[in-house]
Each structure stands twice: as structure tokens, then as C-alpha cells.
Design a protein around this motif. Sequence first.
Motif, PDB file in Angstrom:
ATOM      1  N   GLN A   1       0.845  -1.190   0.000  1.00  0.00           N
ATOM      2  CA  GLN A   1       0.000   0.000   0.000  1.00  0.00           C
ATOM      3  C   GLN A   1       0.887   1.249   0.000  1.00  0.00           C
ATOM      4  OE1 GLN A   1      -3.639  -0.072  -0.008  1.00  0.00           O
ATOM      5  NE2 GLN A   1      -2.966  -2.061  -0.769  1.00  0.00           N
ATOM      6  N   THR A   2       1.165   1.752  -1.173  1.00  0.00           N
ATOM      7  CA  THR A   2       2.026   2.922  -1.316  1.00  0.00           C
ATOM      8  C   THR A   2       1.459   3.850  -2.382  1.00  0.00           C
ATOM      9  OG1 THR A   2       3.960   1.539  -0.817  1.00  0.00           O
ATOM     10  CG2 THR A   2       4.370   3.745  -1.693  1.00  0.00           C
ATOM     11  N   ALA A   3       1.421   5.134  -2.075  1.00  0.00           N
ATOM     12  CA  ALA A   3       1.026   6.141  -3.059  1.00  0.00           C
ATOM     13  C   ALA A   3       2.271   6.931  -3.462  1.00  0.00           C
ATOM     14  CB  ALA A   3      -0.038   7.066  -2.483  1.00  0.00           C
ATOM     15  N   PHE A   4       2.477   7.068  -4.758  1.00  0.00           N
ATOM     16  CA  PHE A   4       3.649   7.752  -5.275  1.00  0.00           C
ATOM     17  C   PHE A   4       3.271   9.106  -5.880  1.00  0.00           C
ATOM     18  CE2 PHE A   4       5.061   3.404  -5.128  1.00  0.00           C
ATOM     19  CZ  PHE A   4       6.383   3.500  -4.752  1.00  0.00           C
ATOM     20  N   PHE A   5       4.210  10.047  -5.734  1.00  0.00           N
ATOM     21  CA  PHE A   5       4.085  11.386  -6.312  1.00  0.00           C
ATOM     22  C   PHE A   5       5.449  11.766  -6.882  1.00  0.00           C
ATOM     23  CE2 PHE A   5       1.495  10.888  -2.564  1.00  0.00           C
ATOM     24  CZ  PHE A   5       0.263  11.431  -2.879  1.00  0.00           C
ATOM     25  N   HIS A   6       5.466  12.772  -7.721  1.00  0.00           N
ATOM     26  CA  HIS A   6       6.760  13.323  -8.104  1.00  0.00           C
ATOM     27  C   HIS A   6       6.638  14.818  -8.363  1.00  0.00           C
ATOM     28  CE1 HIS A   6       5.136  12.413 -12.162  1.00  0.00           C
ATOM     29  NE2 HIS A   6       5.846  13.455 -12.552  1.00  0.00           N
ATOM     30  N   ILE A   7       7.771  15.489  -8.224  1.00  0.00           N
ATOM     31  CA  ILE A   7       7.877  16.936  -8.432  1.00  0.00           C
ATOM     32  C   ILE A   7       8.997  17.166  -9.436  1.00  0.00           C
ATOM     33  CG2 ILE A   7       8.344  19.166  -7.353  1.00  0.00           C
ATOM     34  CD1 ILE A   7       7.397  17.888  -4.684  1.00  0.00           C
ATOM     35  N   ASP A   8       8.703  17.826 -10.559  1.00  0.00           N
ATOM     36  CA  ASP A   8       9.728  18.007 -11.578  1.00  0.00           C
ATOM     37  C   ASP A   8      10.509  19.300 -11.355  1.00  0.00           C
ATOM     38  OD1 ASP A   8       8.210  20.130 -12.596  1.00  0.00           O
ATOM     39  OD2 ASP A   8       7.426  18.986 -14.298  1.00  0.00           O
ATOM     40  N   SER A   9      11.411  19.601 -12.264  1.00  0.00           N
ATOM     41  CA  SER A   9      12.307  20.747 -12.086  1.00  0.00           C
ATOM     42  C   SER A   9      11.571  22.077 -12.099  1.00  0.00           C
ATOM     43  CB  SER A   9      13.390  20.738 -13.173  1.00  0.00           C
ATOM     44  OG  SER A   9      12.798  20.849 -14.456  1.00  0.00           O
ATOM     45  N   ARG A  10      10.337  22.090 -12.635  1.00  0.00           N
ATOM     46  CA  ARG A  10       9.528  23.317 -12.645  1.00  0.00           C
ATOM     47  C   ARG A  10       8.637  23.406 -11.402  1.00  0.00           C
ATOM     48  NH1 ARG A  10       6.858  22.016 -18.318  1.00  0.00           N
ATOM     49  NH2 ARG A  10       6.591  20.111 -17.086  1.00  0.00           N
ATOM     50  N   LEU A  11       8.770  22.435 -10.509  1.00  0.00           N
ATOM     51  CA  LEU A  11       7.993  22.330  -9.268  1.00  0.00           C
ATOM     52  C   LEU A  11       6.547  21.901  -9.513  1.00  0.00           C
ATOM     53  CD1 LEU A  11       9.274  25.312  -7.062  1.00  0.00           C
ATOM     54  CD2 LEU A  11      10.167  22.987  -7.296  1.00  0.00           C
ATOM     55  N   ASP A  12       6.269  21.303 -10.668  1.00  0.00           N
ATOM     56  CA  ASP A  12       4.943  20.732 -10.910  1.00  0.00           C
ATOM     57  C   ASP A  12       4.802  19.447 -10.095  1.00  0.00           C
ATOM     58  OD1 ASP A  12       4.096  22.725 -12.575  1.00  0.00           O
ATOM     59  OD2 ASP A  12       4.673  21.693 -14.421  1.00  0.00           O
ATOM     60  N   PHE A  13       3.718  19.355  -9.338  1.00  0.00           N
ATOM     61  CA  PHE A  13       3.460  18.275  -8.389  1.00  0.00           C
ATOM     62  C   PHE A  13       2.404  17.352  -8.991  1.00  0.00           C
ATOM     63  CE2 PHE A  13       1.366  17.275  -4.039  1.00  0.00           C
ATOM     64  CZ  PHE A  13       2.192  16.176  -3.830  1.00  0.00           C
ATOM     65  N   CYS A  14       2.740  16.065  -9.152  1.00  0.00           N
ATOM     66  CA  CYS A  14       1.831  15.116  -9.801  1.00  0.00           C
ATOM     67  C   CYS A  14       1.683  13.847  -8.981  1.00  0.00           C
ATOM     68  CB  CYS A  14       2.350  14.721 -11.191  1.00  0.00           C
ATOM     69  SG  CYS A  14       2.415  16.062 -12.379  1.00  0.00           S
ATOM     70  N   ARG A  15       0.495  13.263  -9.040  1.00  0.00           N
ATOM     71  CA  ARG A  15       0.310  11.905  -8.552  1.00  0.00           C
ATOM     72  C   ARG A  15       0.916  10.946  -9.578  1.00  0.00           C
ATOM     73  NH1 ARG A  15      -5.156  13.872  -6.864  1.00  0.00           N
ATOM     74  NH2 ARG A  15      -5.226  13.752  -4.584  1.00  0.00           N
ATOM     75  N   GLY A  16       1.492   9.868  -9.085  1.00  0.00           N
ATOM     76  CA  GLY A  16       2.067   8.876  -9.984  1.00  0.00           C
ATOM     77  C   GLY A  16       3.578   8.891  -9.940  1.00  0.00           C
ATOM     78  N   ASN A  17       4.159   7.787 -10.347  1.00  0.00           N
ATOM     79  CA  ASN A  17       5.610   7.639 -10.316  1.00  0.00           C
ATOM     80  C   ASN A  17       6.271   8.491 -11.400  1.00  0.00           C
ATOM     81  OD1 ASN A  17       8.088   6.656  -9.512  1.00  0.00           O
ATOM     82  ND2 ASN A  17       7.399   4.538  -9.454  1.00  0.00           N
ATOM     83  N   THR A  18       7.541   8.729 -11.245  1.00  0.00           N
ATOM     84  CA  THR A  18       8.304   9.501 -12.212  1.00  0.00           C
ATOM     85  C   THR A  18       8.192   8.874 -13.599  1.00  0.00           C
ATOM     86  OG1 THR A  18       9.864  10.037 -10.470  1.00  0.00           O
ATOM     87  CG2 THR A  18      10.601  10.398 -12.736  1.00  0.00           C
ATOM     88  N   GLY A  19       7.909   9.675 -14.606  1.00  0.00           N
ATOM     89  CA  GLY A  19       7.762   9.169 -15.956  1.00  0.00           C
ATOM     90  C   GLY A  19       6.335   8.793 -16.301  1.00  0.00           C
ATOM     91  N   SER A  20       5.456   8.694 -15.287  1.00  0.00           N
ATOM     92  CA  SER A  20       4.062   8.312 -15.525  1.00  0.00           C
ATOM     93  C   SER A  20       3.129   9.152 -14.671  1.00  0.00           C
ATOM     94  CB  SER A  20       3.864   6.831 -15.213  1.00  0.00           C
ATOM     95  OG  SER A  20       4.628   6.032 -16.067  1.00  0.00           O
ATOM     96  N   PRO A  21       2.991  10.438 -14.967  1.00  0.00           N
ATOM     97  CA  PRO A  21       2.110  11.285 -14.156  1.00  0.00           C
ATOM     98  C   PRO A  21       0.652  10.903 -14.337  1.00  0.00           C
ATOM     99  CG  PRO A  21       2.882  12.475 -16.090  1.00  0.00           C
ATOM    100  CD  PRO A  21       3.623  11.184 -16.076  1.00  0.00           C
ATOM    101  N   LEU A  22       0.002  10.495 -13.249  1.00  0.00           N
ATOM    102  CA  LEU A  22      -1.405  10.110 -13.315  1.00  0.00           C
ATOM    103  C   LEU A  22      -2.313  11.327 -13.274  1.00  0.00           C
ATOM    104  CD1 LEU A  22      -1.333   7.105 -10.833  1.00  0.00           C
ATOM    105  CD2 LEU A  22      -1.436   6.987 -13.319  1.00  0.00           C
ATOM    106  N   GLU A  23      -1.894  12.346 -12.515  1.00  0.00           N
ATOM    107  CA  GLU A  23      -2.754  13.521 -12.359  1.00  0.00           C
ATOM    108  C   GLU A  23      -1.929  14.711 -11.889  1.00  0.00           C
ATOM    109  OE1 GLU A  23      -6.665  14.974  -9.756  1.00  0.00           O
ATOM    110  OE2 GLU A  23      -5.801  12.972  -9.471  1.00  0.00           O
ATOM    111  N   TYR A  24      -2.070  15.833 -12.549  1.00  0.00           N
ATOM    112  CA  TYR A  24      -1.407  17.068 -12.134  1.00  0.00           C
ATOM    113  C   TYR A  24      -2.151  17.646 -10.942  1.00  0.00           C
ATOM    114  CZ  TYR A  24       0.084  21.966 -12.328  1.00  0.00           C
ATOM    115  OH  TYR A  24       0.558  23.216 -12.011  1.00  0.00           O
ATOM    116  N   CYS A  25      -1.411  17.955  -9.875  1.00  0.00           N
ATOM    117  CA  CYS A  25      -2.025  18.453  -8.635  1.00  0.00           C
ATOM    118  C   CYS A  25      -1.787  19.930  -8.392  1.00  0.00           C
ATOM    119  CB  CYS A  25      -1.490  17.665  -7.439  1.00  0.00           C
ATOM    120  SG  CYS A  25      -1.829  15.899  -7.509  1.00  0.00           S
ATOM    121  N   GLY A  26      -0.911  20.537  -9.177  1.00  0.00           N
ATOM    122  CA  GLY A  26      -0.607  21.951  -8.978  1.00  0.00           C
ATOM    123  C   GLY A  26       0.882  22.184  -8.903  1.00  0.00           C
ATOM    124  N   ASN A  27       1.269  23.448  -8.787  1.00  0.00           N
ATOM    125  CA  ASN A  27       2.674  23.797  -8.666  1.00  0.00           C
ATOM    126  C   ASN A  27       3.002  24.029  -7.198  1.00  0.00           C
ATOM    127  OD1 ASN A  27       5.049  25.915  -8.678  1.00  0.00           O
ATOM    128  ND2 ASN A  27       5.071  24.889 -10.677  1.00  0.00           N
TER     129      ASN A  27
END
Length: 344
Positions: A252-278
Motif C-alpha cells: 500500500q504505497t502512493a507515489f508522487f513526483h515533483i519536476d524541475s519546474r515544481l509541478d506536483f503530480c500523482r504517480g511515479n516519475t515518468g508516468s504522471p497520473l494527475e497534475y495536482c498543482g505547482n
Amino acid sequence: MDYNIDILVAGCDTSCLHCYVNGGPGPQMRLEDFYLCLERLRPAFERFGRALTFTLDNELYGHTHALELLRYVADTCGDSYYHHGSTTGIALLERQDAPALLRLLREKGWTETSFAIHGGRENHDRIVARRGALKMLERAAELCKSEGMTIWISLMASKCLLADRAEVAALLNRLPHDGLLPVIPDYYPTPRLRRYQSIRCEREQIGEFFDFAMELGATREQLEYCDGWTCESRVFDAARQGRLALDPEARQTAFFHIDSRLDFCRGNTGSPLEYCGNIARLSGEAICGIIAATPDNYYETSGIHYADLRDRLGDMVRSGPDLVYPSDISCAIAMLDNAERRQT
């Protein structure tokens, strides 16, 4: 429930064929943006405690200010940092402050590093798309060992690795390392991993791979490390449904990632499931709310690709039933056990 946020501070020096997050050259996160990112995440670290960790990717050592990044992490939120230690070694060798970086890691208890080996020099360099990569890996391993790091070698199963057994065995005889992890690469329907299918081991080769890994020092427990869930047929079935059906054994793990522009997304790196905001425009409270509302997405990390696949499944040729995936490993180990019992 556990949570992980992958902060992409720099690109990678290679474009490895097995990489399900599509790692490769990319921009660096500005130092001031990195400080802002961790400041925005601080309320989440406090609220979720040890259940929330973050990593620095794709290649920490590729960031110009990697030493400053690590010092800041150690001083402000070190308890939340997960240092996976995976590296090609190339960016590390290109740094004048590499010994200082490794000493800081060791002092803070982040002592493990790992390198992936795909075959002999020619095949390894081709699979990671970087000439001279294996030679640089050797030098980086020697540097890490000289600074007291614990070194793991990921032995990546492929037809190329088995074809190069003699060269790989000679390499590991001289390469400093403390342990060996056999790896059967996952399958996701990315263009890169579709190309990987041409070198994926066939089922009749899995015993050969296990035997080779054990000759090199892998243990029975490390063979079981290969076990997993993904395979091509499950991905095709999931594409028709639009998502992966969760394995009841899934962690049971939820993954997120933040890119160099500070965009915050649900989903693992390389596979953004949903954009959550900056991150720069989200409050700490909003970030905590996003994290708390996110369900387990460990087996949805390539979900973005499935919607695209559904309309063109007929155009995709399946690779055939005889290739090896992590989901096959428990069965393969059981067969080995049965063979051993018959011999005794």
C-alpha cells in the motif's frame, strides 16, 4: 499507507533500455526552487511522519549543487529522506567534490550505492545508450569503495547478459562489491520497454540466469528479490480496462513526483497520473490534503499510458508467451525447489 515523493533534481547521463521511468538527460532544479520545495513539504513531513519519504532523482550526482542539496536535506529533513543509492557512476566521476559527497552520505548513514550491469562492455554501453559507460562504472565503484560505501550490483537479466557470461564473471571478479541482486526488469507499455522486449530472457533461460547469478554469489533470498507482478499479458488486459487491477498482495504505497519546474503530480516519475498543482503556489495544508486523499497507486504507475493504448491495441504486436517477467519468478523458484527435492 505509505507515501513517497520523487523530487527530480537533475537528469540522468544514460537512457537505459530497461528504465520504466524513462530516465535520461534533463534540466536541473534551481537551488532556490529546491529549498522552496522542501519548505512547502515540511508540514507534510510533520503530519505523516515516517509514513512519508522523499527521494532525489533521476541522478542526484548530476546536479551542480548536489553537495549543497544533501547538506540542506541532512540539516532540515534527513529523517524523511530515502537514499536509494542507485547510480550509473558517470556524473559522480565528473565531480571534483565526489569524495566529499560520499563522505557526507556515509556520515549521515546513507551508506549504500548500487550499479546495474547489463552485459559485457559492448552490450552494456549499447543498452544504457552511453559509450564508455561500463568502464566509468568500474571507476565509480572503486571510488565508492575507497570512501567506505556499501556496494550492491544489480545483475540485469537479458539475452545479452547471458551471451556475455564470461566477460561479466571476469568483471565481477575485479569489481568491488558487497552483494549481488538478480533483477528481472518490469514491463510497462512505454516505447522504451517495448524495445527492451527484443533482449528480454525467454522462459527456458531463467534457470540459466539463476545458476549464473548463484555462481557469482547471489543467495536464494536474493533470487526471490526478482519476484514481482507485472507482465505483458496483464498490461494488455489492464489497457482494455483502463487501469491495472490491484494485486491483493500489493504493498500500500502512493507515489508522487515533483519536476524541475515544481509541478506536483500523482504517480511515479515518468508516468504522471494527475497534475495536482505547482508546489510554489500550494500551501502546506493543501499539499497535506492532496497526499491524504491519494489511494495506493503502486500498480498504476503507468496508468497514463493505458488510455492511449486502448484505441490502438490492435496495432500492437504481443511479444509472445515465452518471455520472462517478474511475475514468473515465484513459479521458477518453485520448480527449482522441486528439482532439488527430487535430487535428494
